[in-house]
Design a protein around this motif. Structure first.
Motif, PDB file in Angstrom:
ATOM      1  N   GLY A 209      -6.298   5.230  -4.099  1.00 42.79           N
ATOM      2  CA  GLY A 209      -6.190   4.398  -2.900  1.00 42.79           C
ATOM      3  C   GLY A 209      -5.718   5.234  -1.728  1.00 42.79           C
ATOM      4  O   GLY A 209      -5.658   6.464  -1.798  1.00 42.79           O
ATOM      5  N   MET A 210      -5.399   4.535  -0.641  1.00 42.20           N
ATOM      6  CA  MET A 210      -4.803   5.227   0.513  1.00 42.20           C
ATOM      7  C   MET A 210      -3.468   4.570   0.815  1.00 42.20           C
ATOM      8  O   MET A 210      -3.358   3.339   0.821  1.00 42.20           O
ATOM      9  N   GLU A 211      -2.457   5.393   1.083  1.00 42.57           N
ATOM     10  CA  GLU A 211      -1.168   4.847   1.493  1.00 42.57           C
ATOM     11  C   GLU A 211      -0.788   5.417   2.859  1.00 42.57           C
ATOM     12  O   GLU A 211      -1.430   6.336   3.357  1.00 42.57           O
ATOM     13  N   GLY A 212       0.254   4.845   3.464  1.00 43.14           N
ATOM     14  CA  GLY A 212       0.717   5.336   4.769  1.00 43.14           C
ATOM     15  C   GLY A 212      -0.147   4.811   5.895  1.00 43.14           C
ATOM     16  O   GLY A 212      -0.476   3.631   5.935  1.00 43.14           O
ATOM     17  N   LYS A 241       0.069  -6.862  -5.402  1.00 42.95           N
ATOM     18  CA  LYS A 241       1.091  -6.730  -6.463  1.00 42.95           C
ATOM     19  C   LYS A 241       1.207  -5.275  -6.891  1.00 42.95           C
ATOM     20  O   LYS A 241       2.304  -4.760  -7.110  1.00 42.95           O
ATOM     21  N   ILE A 242       0.049  -4.621  -7.027  1.00 43.37           N
ATOM     22  CA  ILE A 242       0.038  -3.237  -7.511  1.00 43.37           C
ATOM     23  C   ILE A 242       0.737  -2.302  -6.526  1.00 43.37           C
ATOM     24  O   ILE A 242       1.421  -1.365  -6.929  1.00 43.37           O
ATOM     25  N   ILE A 243       0.583  -2.572  -5.237  1.00 39.71           N
ATOM     26  CA  ILE A 243       1.275  -1.706  -4.269  1.00 39.71           C
ATOM     27  C   ILE A 243       2.662  -2.277  -3.932  1.00 39.71           C
ATOM     28  O   ILE A 243       3.265  -1.917  -2.930  1.00 39.71           O
ATOM     29  N   ASN A 244       3.098  -3.175  -4.806  1.00 40.46           N
ATOM     30  CA  ASN A 244       4.483  -3.664  -4.750  1.00 40.46           C
ATOM     31  C   ASN A 244       4.822  -4.353  -3.426  1.00 40.46           C
ATOM     32  O   ASN A 244       5.883  -4.133  -2.838  1.00 40.46           O
ATOM     33  N   THR A 245       3.880  -5.161  -2.946  1.00 40.75           N
ATOM     34  CA  THR A 245       4.052  -5.812  -1.649  1.00 40.75           C
ATOM     35  C   THR A 245       3.854  -7.312  -1.792  1.00 40.75           C
ATOM     36  O   THR A 245       2.893  -7.755  -2.436  1.00 40.75           O
ATOM     37  N   GLU A 246       4.746  -8.076  -1.201  1.00 45.66           N
ATOM     38  CA  GLU A 246       4.628  -9.535  -1.277  1.00 45.66           C
ATOM     39  C   GLU A 246       3.402 -10.006  -0.500  1.00 45.66           C
ATOM     40  O   GLU A 246       3.213  -9.627   0.667  1.00 45.66           O
ATOM     41  N   ALA A 247       2.593 -10.829  -1.143  1.00 42.51           N
ATOM     42  CA  ALA A 247       1.370 -11.327  -0.501  1.00 42.51           C
ATOM     43  C   ALA A 247       1.677 -12.019   0.831  1.00 42.51           C
ATOM     44  O   ALA A 247       0.923 -11.903   1.793  1.00 42.51           O
ATOM     45  N   GLU A 248       2.809 -12.705   0.869  1.00 41.33           N
ATOM     46  CA  GLU A 248       3.185 -13.462   2.080  1.00 41.33           C
ATOM     47  C   GLU A 248       3.376 -12.557   3.291  1.00 41.33           C
ATOM     48  O   GLU A 248       3.371 -13.022   4.426  1.00 41.33           O
ATOM     49  N   THR A 249       3.587 -11.250   3.052  1.00 38.18           N
ATOM     50  CA  THR A 249       3.803 -10.331   4.186  1.00 38.18           C
ATOM     51  C   THR A 249       2.499  -9.691   4.649  1.00 38.18           C
ATOM     52  O   THR A 249       2.498  -8.907   5.596  1.00 38.18           O
ATOM     53  N   THR A 282       5.916   1.445  -7.391  1.00 36.34           N
ATOM     54  CA  THR A 282       7.043   0.875  -6.642  1.00 36.34           C
ATOM     55  C   THR A 282       7.281   1.591  -5.305  1.00 36.34           C
ATOM     56  O   THR A 282       7.808   0.999  -4.384  1.00 36.34           O
ATOM     57  N   ASP A 283       6.868   2.861  -5.227  1.00 39.70           N
ATOM     58  CA  ASP A 283       7.121   3.568  -3.957  1.00 39.70           C
ATOM     59  C   ASP A 283       5.843   3.779  -3.147  1.00 39.70           C
ATOM     60  O   ASP A 283       5.738   4.752  -2.394  1.00 39.70           O
ATOM     61  N   TYR A 284       4.876   2.901  -3.319  1.00 36.99           N
ATOM     62  CA  TYR A 284       3.641   3.006  -2.510  1.00 36.99           C
ATOM     63  C   TYR A 284       4.025   2.862  -1.040  1.00 36.99           C
ATOM     64  O   TYR A 284       4.765   1.945  -0.661  1.00 36.99           O
ATOM     65  N   ASP A 285       3.539   3.762  -0.219  1.00 35.63           N
ATOM     66  CA  ASP A 285       3.930   3.768   1.200  1.00 35.63           C
ATOM     67  C   ASP A 285       3.075   2.750   1.972  1.00 35.63           C
ATOM     68  O   ASP A 285       1.925   3.003   2.305  1.00 35.63           O
ATOM     69  N   VAL A 286       3.675   1.587   2.204  1.00 31.01           N
ATOM     70  CA  VAL A 286       2.978   0.496   2.900  1.00 31.01           C
ATOM     71  C   VAL A 286       3.567   0.396   4.309  1.00 31.01           C
ATOM     72  O   VAL A 286       4.792   0.392   4.461  1.00 31.01           O
ATOM     73  N   PRO A 287       2.710   0.328   5.361  1.00 30.36           N
ATOM     74  CA  PRO A 287       3.252   0.247   6.724  1.00 30.36           C
ATOM     75  C   PRO A 287       4.200  -0.942   6.875  1.00 30.36           C
ATOM     76  O   PRO A 287       3.963  -2.006   6.320  1.00 30.36           O
ATOM     77  N   LYS A 288       5.280  -0.704   7.657  1.00 28.66           N
ATOM     78  CA  LYS A 288       6.222  -1.806   7.903  1.00 28.66           C
ATOM     79  C   LYS A 288       5.652  -2.680   9.027  1.00 28.66           C
ATOM     80  O   LYS A 288       4.492  -2.554   9.360  1.00 28.66           O
ATOM     81  N   THR A 289       6.511  -3.529   9.604  1.00 28.79           N
ATOM     82  CA  THR A 289       6.041  -4.441  10.654  1.00 28.79           C
ATOM     83  C   THR A 289       5.399  -3.668  11.790  1.00 28.79           C
ATOM     84  O   THR A 289       6.057  -2.868  12.434  1.00 28.79           O
TER      85      THR A 289
END
Ligand code: SF4
Ligand code: SF4
Length: 380
Positions: A209-212, A241-249, A282-289
């Motif tokens: 995948g791609m992160e960041g 779920k796999i990138i450890n991120t709540e769907a609601e966000t 758990t440490d997948y780099d997902v952009p914040k707000t």
């Protein structure tokens, strides 16, 4: 039903075996495609990037899927409308760099060069009642969404649903961004576009995948799975779920849940194959707000300047990397980038924070600057 299967690499035979098993898990190809039908593999070719950058659909993955469908007796077409102008000449060059010509050969498929537009009436749309789309999506019997699990600076994650935004031709995408500047509104727009395209299946390449800083300037990240379903919303939910991120966000998923298109609980999604929990990073780099509406709406007029300068995220240009091509300015939906002496400058008060400039920069010279106050706020 969502099929999730371990797949470690892009070996062609391994891919064919795993994709065949995915079809079996979902009830067999014949459940979705009739022999002799024309199937469009709607790949993701967001911009001219070689496969190893993980920004676009992988050629072996696409080729393996096409090959299975061709052997079954379908006619396969590979197509997308990348960012920028939608022309046969540009398609040829993007197919070449993204190695889709190789995918077509491997899968006995054709590449789409039809760049005509059509207008689809879509009375059931929440925000879009008419959708301008590439005619190629109607010149086939069935569509399969072929996406990659990537992060996205505006929408946080891009997967099976957002992949269908590529059915909107070239620069017309900018109009959709401009008309739906609010990220929640834009998420509904993406959902409408996906529902209008109506893919019969979605295959997500979550091998790498791609992160960041996705969808084009992030880093490849190995995950090792193929996710498939007839329901693109469910595919994205499992991916989140796999990138450890709540769907609601994730705006597209949040709105899908609100619109009753997706449950808000993974237990309500029927799954087959390997256990999705084995793939969670758990440490997948997902952009914040990075949304302009993190405050829940527009700030009062007297605060606009302060918010714009000190709280809102904004595109930031690295002039050492920038080659002055002007692609960012040409594709900015808000027309708020001015080229001065071959360098881009943003009038941030008009910026809608869509990050098309970042997405389409060929030199990865655009990043998202998040002011200190925003960084502190997003940790609260
Ligand atoms: S697209 Fe990138 S390289 Fe081209 S002008 Fe804009 S910032 Fe510079
Ligand atoms: S400057 Fe960049 S982020 Fe702002 S509206 Fe233009 S393309 Fe979108």
């Amino acid at each position: 039903m969502v099929s999730i299967l371990k797949c470690d690499n892009y070996d062609f035979e391994l891919l064919k075996d795993t994709i065949k098993k995915s079809f079996e898990n979902l009830g067999g190809i014949e459940r979705y495609i009739n022999k002799g039908e024309t199937v469009l593999l709607k790949v993701n070719l967001v911009m001219k990037k070689p496969p190893e950058m993980a920004a676009t659909s992988n050629p072996e993955f696409t080729g393996a899927l096409a090959s299975i469908l061709s052997e079954y007796g379908a006619k396969v077409i590979i197509g997308d409308s990348p960012g920028g102008p939608f022309s046969p000449m540009l398609l040829k060059s993007i197919y070449n760099v993204c190695e889709m010509d190789k995918a077509a050969k491997m899968g006995n498929a054709e590449l789409n060069f039809n760049t005509e537009h059509i207008v689809c009436e879509f009375p059931d749309g929440k925000v879009l009642k008419k959708i301008t789309a590439g005619a190629y999506i109607k010149n086939c019997d069935k569509i399969i969404s072929v996406c990659r699990l990537k992060t996205h600076c505006m929408t946080k994650m891009t997967g099976a649903v957002k992949n269908m935004f590529g059915t909107i031709p070239g620069t017309t995408k900018a109009e959709y961004h401009f008309n739906c500047p609010d990220v929640n509104n834009f998420a509904d727009c993406l959902i409408d576009i996906c529902l209008n395209a109506n893919p019969v299946l979605s295959f997500m390449d979550a091998i790498v995948g791609m992160e960041g800083e996705g969808p084009t300037a992030g880093k490849p990240r190995k995950i090792g799975a193929i996710i498939a379903s007839e329901n693109p919303f469910h595919v994205d939910f499992v991916a989140a779920k796999i990138i450890n991120t709540e769907a609601e966000t994730i705006p597209v998923l949040k709105n899908s849940i609100d619109r009753g298109l997706c449950p808000n609980n993974i237990e309500e999604i029927e799954m087959i194959g390997d256990n999705y929990k084995d793939f969670i990073i758990t440490d997948y780099d997902v952009p914040k707000t990075k949304s302009m509406h993190f405050l829940g709406g527009k700030p009062p007029k007297f605060l606009e300047g302060f918010v714009d300068r000190h709280i809102q995220p904004r595109p930031d240009f690295d002039y050492k990397k920038c080659i002055g091509c002007g692609d960012c300015a040409r594709n900015c939906p808000a027309k708020t980038i001015e080229m001065k002496n071959h360098k881009p400058f943003v009038h941030t008060s008009k910026c809608i924070r869509c990050y098309c400039c970042q997405e389409l920069c060929p030199k990865e010279a655009v990043s998202v600057y998040r002011p200190l106050i925003l960084r502190i706020m997003s940790k609260l």
